[in-house]
Design a protein around this motif. Sequence first.
Motif, PDB file in Angstrom:
ATOM      1  N   TRP A   1      -2.960   0.043  -4.355  1.00  0.00           N
ATOM      2  CA  TRP A   1      -3.691   0.487  -3.181  1.00  0.00           C
ATOM      3  C   TRP A   1      -3.095   1.825  -2.752  1.00  0.00           C
ATOM      4  O   TRP A   1      -2.038   1.872  -2.126  1.00  0.00           O
ATOM      5  CB  TRP A   1      -3.580  -0.541  -2.059  1.00  0.00           C
ATOM      6  CG  TRP A   1      -4.492  -1.728  -2.222  1.00  0.00           C
ATOM      7  CD1 TRP A   1      -5.049  -2.182  -3.388  1.00  0.00           C
ATOM      8  CD2 TRP A   1      -4.934  -2.602  -1.179  1.00  0.00           C
ATOM      9  NE1 TRP A   1      -5.809  -3.296  -3.150  1.00  0.00           N
ATOM     10  CE2 TRP A   1      -5.764  -3.578  -1.799  1.00  0.00           C
ATOM     11  CE3 TRP A   1      -4.718  -2.679   0.188  1.00  0.00           C
ATOM     12  CZ2 TRP A   1      -6.368  -4.608  -1.069  1.00  0.00           C
ATOM     13  CZ3 TRP A   1      -5.312  -3.706   0.918  1.00  0.00           C
ATOM     14  CH2 TRP A   1      -6.131  -4.646   0.294  1.00  0.00           C
ATOM     15  N   ILE A   2      -3.774   2.894  -3.099  1.00  0.00           N
ATOM     16  CA  ILE A   2      -3.272   4.233  -2.796  1.00  0.00           C
ATOM     17  C   ILE A   2      -3.842   4.732  -1.469  1.00  0.00           C
ATOM     18  O   ILE A   2      -3.103   5.143  -0.575  1.00  0.00           O
ATOM     19  CB  ILE A   2      -3.584   5.205  -3.949  1.00  0.00           C
ATOM     20  CG1 ILE A   2      -2.892   4.726  -5.240  1.00  0.00           C
ATOM     21  CG2 ILE A   2      -3.103   6.620  -3.591  1.00  0.00           C
ATOM     22  CD1 ILE A   2      -3.195   5.568  -6.475  1.00  0.00           C
TER      23      ILE A   2
ATOM     24  N   THR B   1       0.845  -1.197   0.000  1.00  0.00           N
ATOM     25  CA  THR B   1       0.000   0.000   0.000  1.00  0.00           C
ATOM     26  C   THR B   1       0.877   1.242   0.000  1.00  0.00           C
ATOM     27  O   THR B   1       1.965   1.243   0.592  1.00  0.00           O
ATOM     28  CB  THR B   1      -0.900   0.023   1.257  1.00  0.00           C
ATOM     29  OG1 THR B   1      -1.601  -1.217   1.361  1.00  0.00           O
ATOM     30  CG2 THR B   1      -1.906   1.161   1.204  1.00  0.00           C
TER      31      THR B   1
ATOM     32  N   SER C   1      -7.950   0.061  -3.728  1.00  0.00           N
ATOM     33  CA  SER C   1      -7.843  -0.325  -2.320  1.00  0.00           C
ATOM     34  C   SER C   1      -9.197  -0.638  -1.687  1.00  0.00           C
ATOM     35  O   SER C   1      -9.285  -1.487  -0.791  1.00  0.00           O
ATOM     36  CB  SER C   1      -7.141   0.778  -1.523  1.00  0.00           C
ATOM     37  OG  SER C   1      -7.856   2.008  -1.616  1.00  0.00           O
TER      38      SER C   1
ATOM     39  N   SER D   1      -2.491  -4.692  -5.213  1.00  0.00           N
ATOM     40  CA  SER D   1      -1.618  -3.881  -6.074  1.00  0.00           C
ATOM     41  C   SER D   1      -0.883  -4.762  -7.069  1.00  0.00           C
ATOM     42  O   SER D   1      -0.446  -5.871  -6.742  1.00  0.00           O
ATOM     43  CB  SER D   1      -0.605  -3.126  -5.217  1.00  0.00           C
ATOM     44  OG  SER D   1      -1.243  -2.279  -4.291  1.00  0.00           O
TER      45      SER D   1
ATOM     46  N   ASP E   1      -6.520   3.358  -8.281  1.00  0.00           N
ATOM     47  CA  ASP E   1      -6.610   2.939  -6.887  1.00  0.00           C
ATOM     48  C   ASP E   1      -7.704   1.879  -6.744  1.00  0.00           C
ATOM     49  O   ASP E   1      -8.878   2.133  -7.039  1.00  0.00           O
ATOM     50  CB  ASP E   1      -6.929   4.151  -6.010  1.00  0.00           C
ATOM     51  CG  ASP E   1      -6.917   3.834  -4.515  1.00  0.00           C
ATOM     52  OD1 ASP E   1      -6.695   2.658  -4.157  1.00  0.00           O
ATOM     53  OD2 ASP E   1      -7.116   4.771  -3.715  1.00  0.00           O
TER      54      ASP E   1
ATOM     55  N   VAL F   1      -8.572   7.656  -6.429  1.00  0.00           N
ATOM     56  CA  VAL F   1      -7.895   7.707  -5.134  1.00  0.00           C
ATOM     57  C   VAL F   1      -8.915   7.984  -4.039  1.00  0.00           C
ATOM     58  O   VAL F   1      -9.691   8.944  -4.104  1.00  0.00           O
ATOM     59  CB  VAL F   1      -6.792   8.784  -5.130  1.00  0.00           C
ATOM     60  CG1 VAL F   1      -6.139   8.862  -3.751  1.00  0.00           C
ATOM     61  CG2 VAL F   1      -5.750   8.484  -6.202  1.00  0.00           C
TER      62      VAL F   1
END
Length: 365
Positions: A331-332, A115, A294, A318, A292, A264
Amino acid sequence: MRKRPRSDASRQYVVTGHYEPPADVPRPAPAPRRRRRIPRWAWIALIVAGVALVVTAIALVVSLVMNGVQMLTARPPAVGTAFVAPDESKAARAAAAGGPADELAAAEYLAAQPTAYWLTPEQDPIGSVGPRILDIAQEARESDAALAVVVYGLPGRDCGNHSAGGLDEADYETWTTQIGNALRSVRDVKKVVVVEPDSLALAPQCGNVAERVEQLRGAIGRLTGTDTWVYVDGGHSNWLGPDAMADLVRQVVGPGVRGFATNVSNFNHTYDEFAYAHELSERLNGLHALVDTSRNGAGAPADGEWCNPPGRTVGDPSGTYGDDVVDTNLWIKPPGESDGPCNGGPAAGVWWPAGAVDLTRDATR
């Protein structure tokens, strides 16, 4: 005159042209052959040449190794790129602190996921931010992974919303200079930098496009460097349209910018974000993108809620997806960190155990 009879030996010479004395005649011993000594200067020259050859060979090997390292780090992120899971993440700290079984399982799971690490002046101020990058770079080096950081300290950050804060102009210049210097000092690790999420997409709403563009261009100039892959804010597929977003991105891109980052801290499906990234790229002369993933495992909520919406799940890890425009997914936004004081969450960026449990409910079964 009477001729003397020839001896057998003389007859042999006449016939063969070669004289061999009779077997009973002793032959003279050959003269001893003198051994030539190699001059001292020649020995020295040979030794020097040998040493030079060894040194050249070692230098060639080192050069090949270093070039190999540089080739690996000089490649942009792509499908299969391994990113570091920072020991400094809030998930890792929560896992170390312990707690109820479900909260601990969620924290441990998220702490292990590659991350991006968010650099903020509140957590990593001037004087501390450079060493923080070096620490994360060492972790990436030890795990043979890439480093991914988010720079998030812009003056007037988030236009006074839940993530309000940031630095004044002078301190922001100092802070980003220290970040850039630290990044440039790391030469054997791939470095991915996402610059100020939401800064461009929010600018029209905040009424400060010209100011934002100037701030971001200055920051980008201080952050770029060899083997550093910089991505600016690209909004997301449910925000500004591709034409409006492309106009904003176009004003800040320049040398050293690889592309833009989308979704994001948002929840849109990966497919929708890839399509949106392609639309932006077509308007930006083939600029590349990161997406992104995540928290987009369940997609965006139907009501468009963006602040701690319930029922969301973590997305694909990711480095799972990519194509000719999207370098890869990453994963931002760190899952488990609150979006703000809404839907039961704490302040923005604070670790939220209940939110982490909800996001990982499928992954930790």
